[in-house]
Write an enzyme that holds these catalytic residues in place. Structure first.
Site, mmCIF file in Angstrom:
data_model
loop_
_atom_site.group_PDB
_atom_site.id
_atom_site.type_symbol
_atom_site.label_atom_id
_atom_site.label_comp_id
_atom_site.label_asym_id
_atom_site.label_seq_id
_atom_site.Cartn_x
_atom_site.Cartn_y
_atom_site.Cartn_z
ATOM 1 N N GLU A 237 0.877 -1.179 0.000
ATOM 2 C CA GLU A 237 0.000 0.000 0.000
ATOM 3 C C GLU A 237 0.906 1.219 0.000
ATOM 4 O O GLU A 237 1.517 1.535 1.028
ATOM 5 C CB GLU A 237 -0.900 -0.002 1.249
ATOM 6 C CG GLU A 237 -1.916 -1.129 1.296
ATOM 7 C CD GLU A 237 -3.037 -0.965 0.300
ATOM 8 O OE1 GLU A 237 -3.207 0.138 -0.262
ATOM 9 O OE2 GLU A 237 -3.758 -1.948 0.063
ATOM 10 N N CYS A 271 -1.968 9.462 2.310
ATOM 11 C CA CYS A 271 -1.591 8.837 1.031
ATOM 12 C C CYS A 271 -2.588 9.216 -0.048
ATOM 13 O O CYS A 271 -2.233 9.336 -1.212
ATOM 14 C CB CYS A 271 -1.513 7.329 1.190
ATOM 15 S SG CYS A 271 -3.015 6.588 1.829
#
Ligand code: NAD
Length: 519
Positions: A237, A271
């Site tokens: 991720e 993110c």
């Protein structure tokens, strides 16, 4: 040679004061940690899933009781506003536990699937089997959720876990460890290793059965390389450079408020934060004016009335400064904020919320991930142009489209190469555990949350059962004389209009041929 255990000194990013010291996990203890994990796996994996879920429930209730205390630790360690710790770190973690409690039994129960006619007489199933020891390595920006959600899924699926939280937020790492301890998880099922990248790298070298990594693209690639050597499966991720597309018919007030929150929440250290806004030219000026006005009214600090907290990791301040300098040198205009040399950073790490105009894709600020409160705004003229601009990125984590025209929104969304798209909203897919989460392109490999979150931590096993009464099968030896029969069987079976009487006859004649015994 004896290892030297330097204590990790922890400083508050918001005040600069020293708030704790943490003793890192010695590298030499890693083999023992793995041994304990593999030993605990024997019993934990054999526990019925409902019993494993009792532990998760106990942890959830403990977290509910300690909510404010946990928020305090996160806020202090990461320099974020307490409400952001509560809403975006604690709440999604507890919600993930609820989701697992509710759905894990069904998701992980073996299921029967269809068996095709050609395989008549058999039954087919899919089973889920825990993998073993899972290594979870996490970052510091949402230090609770990004450690706990993969840990909890892996545990619920019957694995044991070794977790290495980020060294940048070690108090949260210690807090998570204590929560699991207090919830009474059996010895060895979940263990924590505290320390930096050397420790992380050493942990990946011990052949875990799966690595779940959240962090930067750079580290993700390193971990991917190590894992590939032993074919260890991974979820990666990674980062993002998420575009927001505002069309002329959007609710402009909502779009501006969305951009503001999407870009500046957690000081832009998200993110999937909004990192590029493309606004259709007829509404560009108005959008920019409103955005500037609202940005100027934001309050910076970590008190309850404040909106934007501190940067967490001092090194990130330099990266953001470099990107901003590069943009300003290439002609970008500062609509709000100040040039980096005027930032009052040093002991503390507050970057003023910054809006930029007159930017283009030659600038770092439009290409590299910006983990900070900086938002470039760009006008566009056509749908084709904006789709091309949005996709012109190495990243592909999230994106958003803002319009009242649902059809147009879907059309654009379907062409954006990102793991998620929100329409008239930002970031929010991450909060729905029924949705998969993950990135396209350099933003990552794999998906988690929901069913994926549990299943990735299992071997998905195909089971087919035959009663075992027949002595042979039609495709088994001897082959002699069977080719033309199979040819005719398949040509009929896969034709536009199969003749089922012919199929039966041919099938049973093949059985007969199979039952022949060669002299
Ligand atoms: P990072 O890659 O520097 O560190 C992440 C973790 O990896 C830390 O625990 C670190 O100690 C460890 N680590 C570093 N080098 C290692 C190595 N060689 N082997 C094993 N472990 C190693 O990232 P960061 O600065 O902590 O986090 C910020 C990054 O994380 C940003 O790029 C952000 O976009 C990304 N992120 C992604 C998601 C997502 O879900 N896609 C969520 C949050 C953050």
């Amino acid at each position: 040679m004896e290892e030297i255990h330097d204590k990790l000194e922890v400083f508050s990013p918001a005040t600069g004061e020293k708030i704790a010291e943490i003793v890192p996990t010695p590298l030499k203890s890693i083999p023992h940690i793995y041994m304990k994990s593999r030993h605990a796996f024997q019993s934990w994996s054999n526990l019925p899933i409902k019993e494993r879920l009792h532990y998760l429930k106990r942890l959830r209730l403990l977290m509910v009781e300690r909510m404010d205390e946990i928020a305090e630790v996160i806020s202090k360690d990461a320099g974020k506003v307490k409400i952001e710790a509560l809403v975006a770190d604690i709440m999604p973690t507890i919600d993930a536990i609820k989701h697992i409690e509710k759905h894990a039994v069904k998701t992980l129960s073996g299921r029967k699937v269809t068996t095709p006619l050609m395989l008549m007489g058999k039954k087919s199933y899919v089973h889920y089997m825990p993998r073993g020891t899972i290594l979870v390595i996490s970052p510091w920006n949402y230090p609770l959720q990004l450690s706990m959600v993969p840990i909890l899924n892996a545990l619920a699926a019957g694995n044991t876990v070794i977790a290495k939280p980020s060294e940048v937020t070690p108090l949260v790492g210690a807090c998570i460890e204590n929560l699991f301890l207090e919830a009474g998880f059996p010895e060895g099922t979940i263990q924590f290793a505290h320390g930096g990248k050397e420790l992380g790298a050493a942990l990946t070298e011990q052949k875990p059965d799966y690595i779940f990594f959240t962090g930067s693209v750079r580290t993700g690639k390193m971990i991917g390389e190590v894992a590939a050597r032993d074919l260890i499966p991974t979820t990666l991720e990674l980062g993002g450079k998420d575009p927001m597309i505002v069309l002329r018919d959007a609710n402009l007030e909502r779009a501006v408020n969305g951009a503001l929150w999407g870009a500046f929440t957690n000081s832009g250290q998200v993110c999937m934060s909004v990192e590029r806004v493309y606004v259709e030219r007829p509404v560009y000026k108005e959008f920019l004016m409103l955005l500037k006005e609202k940005t100027k009214s934001m309050r910076q600090g970590v008190q309850s009335q404040d909106d934007i907290g501190s940067m967490t990791f001092p090194k990130q301040v330099d990266i953001v400064a470099d990107q901003l300098e590069d943009a300003l040198n290439k002609g970008a205009v500062l609509e709000t904020g100040t040039p980096p040399k005027e930032w009052k950073t040093g002991q503390t790490h507050f970057i003023p919320p910054t809006i930029l105009s007159n930017v283009d894709h030659s600038m770092k600020i439009m290409k590299e991930e910006t983990f900070g409160p900086v938002l470039p705004v760009v006008p566009f003229d056509t749908e084709e142009e904006v789709i091309a601009l949005a996709n012109e990125s190495e990243y592909g984590l999230n994106s958003s489209v803002w319009t009242m025209d649902r059809e147009k929104a879907s059309r654009i969304a379907s062409r954006l190469v990102t793991g998620a798209v929100t329409i008239n909203d930002v970031l929010i897919t991450v909060a729905n555990h029924h949705l998969p989460f993950g990135g396209a392109k350099q933003s990552g490999v794999g998906r988690y949350h929901g069913e994926h979150g549990l299943k990735i931590f299992c071997h998905e096993k195909a089971i087919m059962i035959d009663k075992g009464k027949n002595d042979t099968e039609i495709q088994w030896y001897p082959y002699e004389g069977k080719y033309t029969s199979f040819l005719s069987l398949f040509q009929n079976y896969f034709s536009a209009k199969p003749n089922w009487i012919r199929f039966g006859k041919e099938y049973f004649s093949l059985i007969k041929l199979s039952k022949r015994n060669r002299k």
